[in-house]
Design an enzyme around this catalytic site. Structure first.
Site, PDB file in Angstrom:
ATOM      1  N   LYS A   1       0.874  -1.184   0.000  1.00 53.92           N
ATOM      2  CA  LYS A   1       0.000   0.000   0.000  1.00 53.92           C
ATOM      3  C   LYS A   1       0.905   1.226   0.000  1.00 53.92           C
ATOM      4  O   LYS A   1       1.391   1.664   1.038  1.00 53.92           O
ATOM      5  CB  LYS A   1      -0.908  -0.054   1.234  1.00 53.92           C
TER       6      LYS A   1
HETATM    7  N1  PMP Z   1      -7.944  -1.679  -2.932  1.00 53.37           N
HETATM    8  C1  PMP Z   1      -7.404  -0.458  -2.814  1.00 53.37           C
HETATM    9  C2  PMP Z   1      -6.755   0.157  -3.990  1.00 53.37           C
HETATM   10  C3  PMP Z   1      -7.468   0.213  -1.580  1.00 53.37           C
HETATM   11  O1  PMP Z   1      -6.946   1.438  -1.448  1.00 53.37           O
HETATM   12  C4  PMP Z   1      -8.129  -0.395  -0.490  1.00 53.37           C
HETATM   13  C5  PMP Z   1      -8.229   0.315   0.830  1.00 53.37           C
HETATM   14  N2  PMP Z   1      -7.102   0.099   1.611  1.00 53.37           N
HETATM   15  C6  PMP Z   1      -8.663  -1.680  -0.680  1.00 53.37           C
HETATM   16  C7  PMP Z   1      -8.557  -2.296  -1.912  1.00 53.37           C
HETATM   17  C8  PMP Z   1      -9.344  -2.402   0.458  1.00 53.37           C
HETATM   18  O2  PMP Z   1      -8.390  -2.767   1.414  1.00 53.37           O
HETATM   19  P1  PMP Z   1      -8.759  -2.977   2.955  1.00 53.37           P
HETATM   20  O3  PMP Z   1      -9.966  -3.838   2.992  1.00 53.37           O
HETATM   21  O4  PMP Z   1      -7.570  -3.632   3.508  1.00 53.37           O
HETATM   22  O5  PMP Z   1      -9.034  -1.632   3.524  1.00 53.37           O
END
Ligand code: PMP
Length: 301
Positions: free
Chosen positions: A153
């Site tokens: 991320k």
């Molecule tokens: N895809 C992207 C591109 C994101 O930014 C997020 C948010 N973090 C998610 C998927 C979902 O991830 P999570 O469930 O871990 O928040």
């Protein structure tokens, strides 16, 4: 909106007022988007304030830093303890928490020399995406996994998200669905995707997506409720006009889709399996049982 005069943040090893914190103008992260971050939520529960999936989020933050060769020494437990302290100092219960790891001054295109942890939080009770959304297939693809470490991320990846989300808004939609480089559905600008067809759930397989923590909670919920769930590559044509669909992510939680490229999803939301999963998720984040949904699966299938 995010902070006021009394807001406390954690930065450079200490707690201080947000209004008194400052950052270096020569940092590598500011110039090149070379930072890693998380989006986490805390909820008021019967056991007091609980950070949902704290361990998974901080493990991912550490893994993101490692993949990018950013030196980062904090353990998951230290990060969790600091976050509870941050919530307490700000007297927050339902909050969004934004940990960010930034690199020290360095204009060269080499790995980070030193990093700084920033922990921010602000009060937040509802999913940010609101009601049922009209979404469009974006003209922007997700970053090619041969070009980026897509499972990390990373700040810079979100330039792609901003372009896609803004394009959708400029065209009168609420959000974007981005495809991968092969033309399969990948994810939204900041959330993963599920759709329902014939009593089963489908979500894009890993490869060109951020494998979301909410996505894996949804998969667990499906298994517990005995709803068949498949991780596979599929085209926008397969998804368009399906029975129902949703986006999911920590911030968004589970948000219903109304239509994709102006084609409505077929079922009434309240009669879909997706809506059962949405309600089960609401229970899960505050530590409540989801058993009550088990006998509703057949009705909504
Ligand atoms: N895809 C992207 C591109 C994101 O930014 C997020 C948010 N973090 C998610 C998927 C979902 O991830 P999570 O469930 O871990 O928040």
């Amino acid at each position: 909106m995010y902070y006021n005069d009394s807001t406390i943040v954690y930065y450079n090893g200490k707690f201080l007022k947000a209004s008194e914190a400052n950052t270096d103008l020569y940092g590598q992260s500011l110039h090149y988007g070379y930072s890693v971050f998380e989006g986490i939520k805390s909820y008021e529960t019967n056991e007091g304030t609980q950070i949902f999936k704290a361990q998974e989020h901080y493990d991912r933050l550490r893994r993101s830093a490692e993949l990018l060769h950013i030196p980062f020494e904090y353990s998951t437990q230290e990060l969790i303890d600091l976050t509870y302290e941050l919530l307490e100092r700000n007297q927050f219960t339902n909050a969004y928490i934004r940990p960010l790891v930034v690199c020290s001054p360095n204009m060269s295109l080499s790995k980070g020399k030193e990093s700084h942890l920033i922990l921010l939080a602000w009060e937040w009770s509802n999913g940010y995406l609101g009601d049922k959304m009209k979404v469009m297939t974006s003209t922007f693809q997700r970053p090619n996994p041969q070009a980026f470490l897509i499972e990390a991320k990373v700040g810079g990846h979100y330039v792609n998200s901003i372009l896609a989300c803004q394009e959708a808004k400029d065209n009168g939609y609420d959000e974007a669905i981005l495809l991968d480089e092969k033309g399969y559905v990948a994810e939204s600008s900041g959330a993963n995707i599920f759709y329902e067809k014939g009593g089963e759930l489908f979500t894009p397989a890993k490869g060109s997506i951020l494998p979301g923590i909410t996505r894996s909670v949804v998969i667990d919920i499906c298994k517990e409720l005995e709803i068949p769930v498949h991780e596979k590559f599929f085209t926008p044509e397969e998804m368009r006009g399906a029975d129902a669909a949703f986006f999911c992510g920590t911030a968004a939680e589970i948000v219903a889709l109304d239509s994709m490229d102006n084609v409505r999803f077929a079922k009434e939301w309240d009669e879909s399996l997706c809506s059962l999963i949405q309600n089960a998720y609401k229970n899960r984040v505050v530590g409540k049982s989801i058993n009550e949904f088990k006998n509703k699966v057949e009705e909504n299938a």
